[in-house]
Design a protein around this motif. Structure first.
Motif, PDB file in Angstrom:
ATOM      1  N   TYR A 149       0.838  -1.200   0.000  1.00  0.00           N
ATOM      2  CA  TYR A 149       0.000   0.000   0.000  1.00  0.00           C
ATOM      3  C   TYR A 149       0.871   1.248   0.000  1.00  0.00           C
ATOM      4  N   LEU A 150       0.392   2.267  -0.694  1.00  0.00           N
ATOM      5  CA  LEU A 150       1.022   3.577  -0.590  1.00  0.00           C
ATOM      6  C   LEU A 150       0.200   4.377   0.416  1.00  0.00           C
ATOM      7  N   VAL A 151       0.875   4.893   1.433  1.00  0.00           N
ATOM      8  CA  VAL A 151       0.212   5.650   2.483  1.00  0.00           C
ATOM      9  C   VAL A 151       0.727   7.091   2.422  1.00  0.00           C
ATOM     10  N   THR A 152      -0.175   8.051   2.304  1.00  0.00           N
ATOM     11  CA  THR A 152       0.222   9.459   2.269  1.00  0.00           C
ATOM     12  C   THR A 152      -0.437  10.179   3.433  1.00  0.00           C
ATOM     13  N   VAL A 153       0.384  10.792   4.276  1.00  0.00           N
ATOM     14  CA  VAL A 153      -0.139  11.580   5.383  1.00  0.00           C
ATOM     15  C   VAL A 153      -0.069  13.043   4.976  1.00  0.00           C
ATOM     16  N   THR A 154      -1.229  13.718   4.990  1.00  0.00           N
ATOM     17  CA  THR A 154      -1.282  15.131   4.641  1.00  0.00           C
ATOM     18  C   THR A 154      -1.659  15.934   5.877  1.00  0.00           C
ATOM     19  N   ALA A 155      -0.818  16.897   6.215  1.00  0.00           N
ATOM     20  CA  ALA A 155      -1.138  17.821   7.302  1.00  0.00           C
ATOM     21  C   ALA A 155      -1.941  18.966   6.708  1.00  0.00           C
ATOM     22  N   VAL A 156      -3.142  19.180   7.227  1.00  0.00           N
ATOM     23  CA  VAL A 156      -3.968  20.292   6.768  1.00  0.00           C
ATOM     24  C   VAL A 156      -3.892  21.377   7.844  1.00  0.00           C
ATOM     25  N   TYR A 157      -3.217  22.484   7.492  1.00  0.00           N
ATOM     26  CA  TYR A 157      -2.968  23.537   8.470  1.00  0.00           C
ATOM     27  C   TYR A 157      -4.193  24.420   8.656  1.00  0.00           C
ATOM     28  N   ARG A 158      -4.264  25.059   9.807  1.00  0.00           N
ATOM     29  CA  ARG A 158      -5.362  25.988  10.082  1.00  0.00           C
ATOM     30  C   ARG A 158      -5.409  27.099   9.042  1.00  0.00           C
ATOM     31  N   SER A 159      -4.265  27.408   8.461  1.00  0.00           N
ATOM     32  CA  SER A 159      -4.202  28.466   7.446  1.00  0.00           C
ATOM     33  C   SER A 159      -4.795  28.001   6.121  1.00  0.00           C
ATOM     34  N   GLY A 160      -5.061  26.680   6.006  1.00  0.00           N
ATOM     35  CA  GLY A 160      -5.598  26.154   4.756  1.00  0.00           C
ATOM     36  C   GLY A 160      -4.555  25.481   3.893  1.00  0.00           C
ATOM     37  N   LYS A 161      -3.278  25.697   4.204  1.00  0.00           N
ATOM     38  CA  LYS A 161      -2.232  25.049   3.422  1.00  0.00           C
ATOM     39  C   LYS A 161      -2.177  23.566   3.748  1.00  0.00           C
ATOM     40  N   GLU A 162      -1.605  22.796   2.810  1.00  0.00           N
ATOM     41  CA  GLU A 162      -1.450  21.360   3.032  1.00  0.00           C
ATOM     42  C   GLU A 162      -0.031  20.945   2.694  1.00  0.00           C
ATOM     43  N   LYS A 163       0.502  20.008   3.470  1.00  0.00           N
ATOM     44  CA  LYS A 163       1.818  19.433   3.186  1.00  0.00           C
ATOM     45  C   LYS A 163       1.692  17.925   3.366  1.00  0.00           C
ATOM     46  N   SER A 164       2.338  17.163   2.480  1.00  0.00           N
ATOM     47  CA  SER A 164       2.176  15.702   2.503  1.00  0.00           C
ATOM     48  C   SER A 164       3.508  14.969   2.560  1.00  0.00           C
ATOM     49  N   LEU A 165       3.433  13.735   3.029  1.00  0.00           N
ATOM     50  CA  LEU A 165       4.575  12.830   2.999  1.00  0.00           C
ATOM     51  C   LEU A 165       4.047  11.417   2.831  1.00  0.00           C
ATOM     52  N   SER A 166       4.719  10.628   2.004  1.00  0.00           N
ATOM     53  CA  SER A 166       4.240   9.271   1.719  1.00  0.00           C
ATOM     54  C   SER A 166       5.202   8.211   2.224  1.00  0.00           C
ATOM     55  N   ALA A 167       4.659   7.026   2.435  1.00  0.00           N
ATOM     56  CA  ALA A 167       5.467   5.859   2.794  1.00  0.00           C
ATOM     57  C   ALA A 167       4.781   4.637   2.204  1.00  0.00           C
TER      58      ALA A 167
END
Length: 182
Positions: A154-172
């Protein structure tokens, strides 16, 4: 006029007009969080400079900055400015897969940041494009993914959704175990 550019969550660049030269003096630079003036830091700056980067600052913090020309020729009034650093928006830097079984695995991530509203955990078998999403409260940094197929990557991607609306992701990548035979 003293002013700041290139503001990030932990640094900014100060710019000022050339008031002094190497020969005529130096600057005393003082800066402190507006809320905690007692944490003032001071440094000497060569009279030849007209800019300097301040780093190791706290995110989302307003700094009072004073540049005091220490001239042996003229009196110059201190130059002051106020700079607010940005909110810290770091992508998750680690995604760890553990406790992998035939139909589930545990996903955790770091760091846990106060500026994150929610985390989205997107997972789907490789190859393929059928992904599912779990929403995880921003106060938590792990979840269990269940109802998976055995012996599958499986490809797992964790996305942080910031209060400002921005998003940043990292996969494993994660592999489920082979199922029980017989």
């Amino acid at each position: 006029r003293l002013h700041a550019t290139d503001v990030t969550s932990s640094s900014f660049r100060l710019l000022w007009p050339q008031l002094l030269s190497q020969e005529t003096g130096y600057y005393s630079l003082e800066y402190a969080p507006r809320a905690e003036p007692a944490r003032k830091r001071t440094q000497q700056v060569s009279g030849a400079l007209t800019s300097l980067v301040l780093s190791d600052l706290a995110p989302e913090t307003t700094y009072e900055v004073a540049l005091i020309p220490e001239s042996n020729v003229h009196y110059f009034p201190p130059q002051t400015t106020r700079v607010t650093t940005l909110a810290e928006e770091i992508s998750p830097v680690q995604v760890l897969i553990s406790e992998s079984g035939p139909h589930s695995f545990h996903v955790s991530w770091a760091p846990l940041l106060a500026s994150v509203a929610t985390y989205q955990v997107l997972y789907g078998p490789l190859p393929g494009n059928s992904a599912q999403v779990l929403q995880v409260d921003g106060r938590h940094n792990s979840t269990v993914v269940e109802h998976l197929a055995p012996n599958t990557t499986y490809l797992v991607t964790v996305t942080a959704v910031y209060r400002s609306g921005k998003e940043k992701s990292l996969s494993a990548k994660a592999c489920t175990q082979e199922g029980e035979r017989g």
